[in-house]
Structure formats: C-alpha cells, structure tokens
Design a protein around this motif. Sequence first.
Motif, mmCIF file in Angstrom:
data_model
loop_
_atom_site.group_PDB
_atom_site.id
_atom_site.type_symbol
_atom_site.label_atom_id
_atom_site.label_comp_id
_atom_site.label_asym_id
_atom_site.label_seq_id
_atom_site.Cartn_x
_atom_site.Cartn_y
_atom_site.Cartn_z
ATOM 1 N N ASN A 1 0.615 2.761 -9.928
ATOM 2 C CA ASN A 1 0.977 2.341 -8.565
ATOM 3 C C ASN A 1 2.063 3.229 -7.956
ATOM 4 O O ASN A 1 3.016 2.740 -7.325
ATOM 5 N N VAL A 2 1.934 4.522 -8.152
ATOM 6 C CA VAL A 2 2.846 5.501 -7.568
ATOM 7 C C VAL A 2 2.123 6.227 -6.441
ATOM 8 O O VAL A 2 0.978 6.656 -6.600
ATOM 9 N N GLU A 3 2.799 6.358 -5.315
ATOM 10 C CA GLU A 3 2.191 7.022 -4.164
ATOM 11 C C GLU A 3 2.485 8.512 -4.192
ATOM 12 O O GLU A 3 3.642 8.937 -4.191
ATOM 13 N N LEU A 4 1.415 9.309 -4.215
ATOM 14 C CA LEU A 4 1.517 10.763 -4.120
ATOM 15 C C LEU A 4 1.064 11.189 -2.736
ATOM 16 O O LEU A 4 0.089 10.673 -2.202
ATOM 17 N N LEU A 5 1.772 12.148 -2.173
ATOM 18 C CA LEU A 5 1.410 12.670 -0.866
ATOM 19 C C LEU A 5 1.349 14.188 -0.958
ATOM 20 O O LEU A 5 2.373 14.851 -1.144
ATOM 21 N N PHE A 6 0.137 14.734 -0.876
ATOM 22 C CA PHE A 6 -0.067 16.171 -0.965
ATOM 23 C C PHE A 6 -0.032 16.760 0.444
ATOM 24 O O PHE A 6 -0.868 16.422 1.286
ATOM 25 N N ILE A 7 0.925 17.648 0.691
ATOM 26 C CA ILE A 7 1.101 18.164 2.059
ATOM 27 C C ILE A 7 0.933 19.682 2.135
ATOM 28 O O ILE A 7 1.462 20.329 3.039
ATOM 29 N N GLU A 8 0.185 20.246 1.207
ATOM 30 C CA GLU A 8 -0.037 21.695 1.216
ATOM 31 C C GLU A 8 -0.542 22.175 2.580
ATOM 32 O O GLU A 8 -0.153 23.244 3.049
ATOM 33 N N ASP A 9 -1.403 21.399 3.214
ATOM 34 C CA ASP A 9 -1.976 21.805 4.504
ATOM 35 C C ASP A 9 -0.955 21.786 5.638
ATOM 36 O O ASP A 9 -1.242 22.279 6.730
ATOM 37 N N TRP A 10 0.229 21.228 5.392
ATOM 38 C CA TRP A 10 1.269 21.161 6.413
ATOM 39 C C TRP A 10 2.404 22.155 6.168
ATOM 40 O O TRP A 10 3.317 22.285 6.984
ATOM 41 N N ILE A 11 2.360 22.840 5.025
ATOM 42 C CA ILE A 11 3.482 23.678 4.600
ATOM 43 C C ILE A 11 3.025 25.118 4.396
ATOM 44 O O ILE A 11 1.958 25.372 3.839
ATOM 45 N N ASP A 12 3.858 26.045 4.829
ATOM 46 C CA ASP A 12 3.604 27.454 4.556
ATOM 47 C C ASP A 12 4.934 28.173 4.397
ATOM 48 O O ASP A 12 6.004 27.562 4.489
ATOM 49 N N HIS A 13 4.838 29.463 4.212
ATOM 50 C CA HIS A 13 6.039 30.281 4.050
ATOM 51 C C HIS A 13 6.930 30.219 5.281
ATOM 52 O O HIS A 13 8.150 30.288 5.190
ATOM 53 N N GLU A 14 6.311 30.103 6.452
ATOM 54 C CA GLU A 14 7.075 30.001 7.691
ATOM 55 C C GLU A 14 6.328 29.111 8.676
ATOM 56 O O GLU A 14 5.163 28.769 8.477
ATOM 57 N N ARG A 15 7.003 28.705 9.735
ATOM 58 C CA ARG A 15 6.422 27.802 10.722
ATOM 59 C C ARG A 15 5.265 28.459 11.476
ATOM 60 O O ARG A 15 5.227 29.675 11.632
ATOM 61 N N GLY A 16 4.354 27.621 11.941
ATOM 62 C CA GLY A 16 3.213 28.134 12.701
ATOM 63 C C GLY A 16 2.255 27.013 13.023
ATOM 64 O O GLY A 16 2.669 25.860 13.224
ATOM 65 N N SER A 17 0.979 27.325 13.053
ATOM 66 C CA SER A 17 -0.041 26.311 13.314
ATOM 67 C C SER A 17 -1.320 26.699 12.586
ATOM 68 O O SER A 17 -1.602 27.874 12.363
ATOM 69 N N ALA A 18 -2.097 25.683 12.231
ATOM 70 C CA ALA A 18 -3.375 25.907 11.555
ATOM 71 C C ALA A 18 -4.170 24.615 11.600
ATOM 72 O O ALA A 18 -3.602 23.510 11.580
ATOM 73 N N ASN A 19 -5.487 24.758 11.674
ATOM 74 C CA ASN A 19 -6.385 23.591 11.663
ATOM 75 C C ASN A 19 -6.015 22.570 12.733
ATOM 76 O O ASN A 19 -6.154 21.358 12.531
ATOM 77 N N GLY A 20 -5.510 23.066 13.862
ATOM 78 C CA GLY A 20 -5.221 22.196 14.988
ATOM 79 C C GLY A 20 -3.943 21.407 14.881
ATOM 80 O O GLY A 20 -3.725 20.481 15.675
ATOM 81 N N HIS A 21 -3.070 21.727 13.912
ATOM 82 C CA HIS A 21 -1.809 20.983 13.837
ATOM 83 C C HIS A 21 -0.672 21.930 13.477
ATOM 84 O O HIS A 21 -0.861 23.064 13.028
ATOM 85 N N LYS A 22 0.531 21.437 13.642
ATOM 86 C CA LYS A 22 1.750 22.187 13.368
ATOM 87 C C LYS A 22 1.893 22.458 11.872
ATOM 88 O O LYS A 22 1.534 21.626 11.043
ATOM 89 N N ILE A 23 2.401 23.641 11.549
ATOM 90 C CA ILE A 23 2.740 23.989 10.173
ATOM 91 C C ILE A 23 4.259 24.098 10.057
ATOM 92 O O ILE A 23 4.906 24.749 10.870
ATOM 93 N N TYR A 24 4.809 23.454 9.043
ATOM 94 C CA TYR A 24 6.243 23.491 8.794
ATOM 95 C C TYR A 24 6.533 24.498 7.681
ATOM 96 O O TYR A 24 5.688 24.770 6.826
ATOM 97 N N SER A 25 7.739 25.027 7.675
ATOM 98 C CA SER A 25 8.144 25.881 6.566
ATOM 99 C C SER A 25 8.521 25.004 5.382
ATOM 100 O O SER A 25 8.802 23.807 5.527
ATOM 101 N N LEU A 26 8.553 25.625 4.191
ATOM 102 C CA LEU A 26 8.986 24.893 3.010
ATOM 103 C C LEU A 26 10.400 24.359 3.193
ATOM 104 O O LEU A 26 10.745 23.278 2.721
ATOM 105 N N TRP A 27 11.228 25.113 3.931
ATOM 106 C CA TRP A 27 12.625 24.701 4.129
ATOM 107 C C TRP A 27 12.716 23.439 4.979
ATOM 108 O O TRP A 27 13.645 22.645 4.812
ATOM 109 N N ASP A 28 11.766 23.221 5.872
ATOM 110 C CA ASP A 28 11.747 21.981 6.654
ATOM 111 C C ASP A 28 11.584 20.771 5.750
ATOM 112 O O ASP A 28 12.167 19.706 6.001
ATOM 113 N N ALA A 29 10.816 20.906 4.689
ATOM 114 C CA ALA A 29 10.608 19.779 3.774
ATOM 115 C C ALA A 29 11.918 19.369 3.110
ATOM 116 O O ALA A 29 12.180 18.174 2.904
ATOM 117 N N TYR A 30 12.760 20.342 2.786
ATOM 118 C CA TYR A 30 14.045 20.022 2.163
ATOM 119 C C TYR A 30 14.960 19.247 3.113
ATOM 120 O O TYR A 30 15.748 18.409 2.669
#
Length: 415
Positions: free
Chosen positions: A297-326
């Motif tokens: 009963n542990v919730e995992l959230l995979f956000i690879e599709d939202w994260i990249d080396h730097e900010r941008g956009s892909a697949n019709g949505h915003k991409i955040y940098s890894l540093w934004d996650a921190y």
Amino acid sequence: MRRSFYLAMKSKNIGIIHYQVGHTDGVSLEIEKWQCVFEEMGHHVHLCAGDLGSAEGTLIPEMYHHLPDAKVLAYNTFKELKDFDELGYSAELERQVALLTEKFREFVVDREIDVLIAQNVWCVGASLGVAVALEKIRQEFDLPAIAHHHDFYWERGDDQTLTCEAAVEVAESYLPPTHPKIQHVVINSLAQKALKERKNLDARIIPNIFDFDAPAWAKDEYNKDFREAIGLDEDDWLILQATRIVERKGIELAIDVLAEMGKKRAERIVLVLAGYARDDASGTYVQRLQEKADRLNVELLFIEDWIDHERGSANGHKIYSLWDAYVFADLVSYPSLWEGWGNQFLEAVRAELPIMLFEYPVYSADIGEKGFDVISLGTEVTGYDEAGLAQVPQALIEQAVLEVIELLENDALRE
C-alpha cells in the motif's frame, strides 16, 4: 591533474566523448560541469555522443550504448558467449570498431581536436566498439587524453565475467588503455586502489562536484505548479527518488520505509521517481517495484515524462528540470546499494534537504567521514526476497521511519 598539464592546455579544442550527453544521469551531469570549467579556462569544448539529449554537439548514433548491437556484444563479453563463437565475436567487434573509427576520425578532423576526454567509455564497457575505436583514433592522431572513469565493468556485480580469450584481450587493452599520453581520473578512493591493483595505473581522484555558490533552486513562476502538474497536493509528503531506476539504486528499501510510515501517519505519502528506467538491464525492475508497492500500500509516482535535463515542453505539456523536483521535495530518498560517487547526494545537500540513504561503500569510504547527518538504512544488505529485491534489518527500517517523521514534522529540527 597537475598544474603543468593545465598550463600546457592554452586555448585547446577539447573533445568530450560519452555514449550520451544532455540527460539527467550522473555522467551527463558531470560532463556539463567539466565543460563549464574548461570553457571558463578559455578552451573550446566539443561534445560527441550517441544521444545528445538537450545538449549541442556531434551526433554519432552508432555510439549509443542501448543499440542492440552494442548490448549484444557487451552481454557476450561480460555475461555469456551465446550469440557468437570466439571468431564470430572478434569479427563483430572489428565490424563495430571499423565503423566507429571512421566516425571518430571525422569528428577529430572537423573539430580540430587537440585533447580527448573519454567519459566512462574506457572503463564500463557498455559499448566495446567505442572503447577500441576511440583509442585507435587517439593513437592515430597522437592525442593526449584524460580518461575519466565513473565506474568500471568489474564493479557492476558478481556475475561479471570475461567470457573468452578475445574478451579478455579487449578488456586488458582498452578498459582502460595504458599509454603515457593518457591521464586517468577516478571519482573515489576505492576505484583508485582497484585500478592500481588490477592494471598498475595511477589515477587522480576528482569526486563529483557542484557549484554550491550558485543561486539556490527556488519556487518561481515556471515551477510553481509542479505539485499540481504531477498530481500532488500541497500537504502531501513528497519523498523524492531522483536517480535512474535501476536495480543497484535499492529503491525497494524506500518502499519499505514508506510502508511503515503509512501505518503511523494519515498523511498522503508519495515516493516520486524522477529518473528514467531505460538503463535497467533486467527489464523487470519497475514491475517488481510496483508489485511490492501495491502489496504494501505504498504510492509510487513515476514522473519521467515530466522531467528532463532542463525546462521545456513535450507531448503537449510542460517539462520541468530535475532541479525543480528538489524545490518541492520534503525529503530525498537515496538507498543506493552501490554508487561511483553519488550525484544525488550532492544535489540533496545543495537543496538543503534531509537525506535517507543506504551507506553504500563509497559513501562509507569517502563521504560519511565528513560529518553529514543522514537517516541511515545501514551498511549491509541482509538478503533478497523472492522477487530479487534487497532487504535490510527491519529494526533499521523502523528507526528510519521515526527519524523521517520527526524531520518532516519538526521544522526547527529540519532547519
């Protein structure tokens, strides 16, 4: 490196070679830092890779270590000689080397390269053709080189074995090559000792680095919707696993901790996995993690599709940098069983976040003695479950849970 070596490198064209650049893996991140340092010194840096990611450079697709031909050759080198006999193995290696040698020759000539920096390609052996071809070109042009070794093939598990005489020869000659014009750099003291013992090569230790004087990562207009975008509320506890999703990262230990936390707390507690899984050699690690998480009963959230080396956009949505996650994390999970150094550890320190970690060998040898205050999951794996996932004593899990909860609830202690 020696000061005399630096002084001899006035305004040089430096070629940095790796399987991939411009991504969030540790080697890509270190390449970016080295590039900045060399450019600040007045040199011209030219990247060359099989996948450029968000970076600019020379693309040689045949270098990419996830190509089927490279993966088959690596498997037949270090695991089992099953796709070739020894003559066939040598012929396939020669075919890949011939192709890559010509590509590297074009790169060196076109970019007028003066110095080569081989990033991990002369040690880990993920693409044998790259290792051999690069040394042949270095010799052809009589270039000086820095061999920057992040991890060696012999560090990748107990099941590594050189399968035949040809595999032994390529490993002895090219992983890494030995030449007076090649200076060797490793990222920890254990690798330094092993390289000396195995190949009688001296290496300088340059650990992974970070610019701790740079502006802090912070909430801004771009990233302020990060939690909402990935499906979290402001009051949810975000436990960040920023590493790639591969077995040696020990992510199952974080699941054990969150499972116990869930028994004690009513808050929504989510393990957010920001890295990618394409390097998983087993091909099943994500599935096994998810099955364990579902069972506990542990919730995992995979956000690879939202994260990249730097900010941008892909697949019709915003991409955040890894540093934004921190910026939006409450705690960093770093239960790696083995690391060459530990980029995510440095990132957590820079982000001024509490860290829960397994004290992997390099941490114990080179980092822990510096006096960091961490939530420890111990130093030894006691076994593996039926799914092949690592286990540590339950008492360590329960102690870690108490420390995590206290840090998340006590702002003064957290500061």
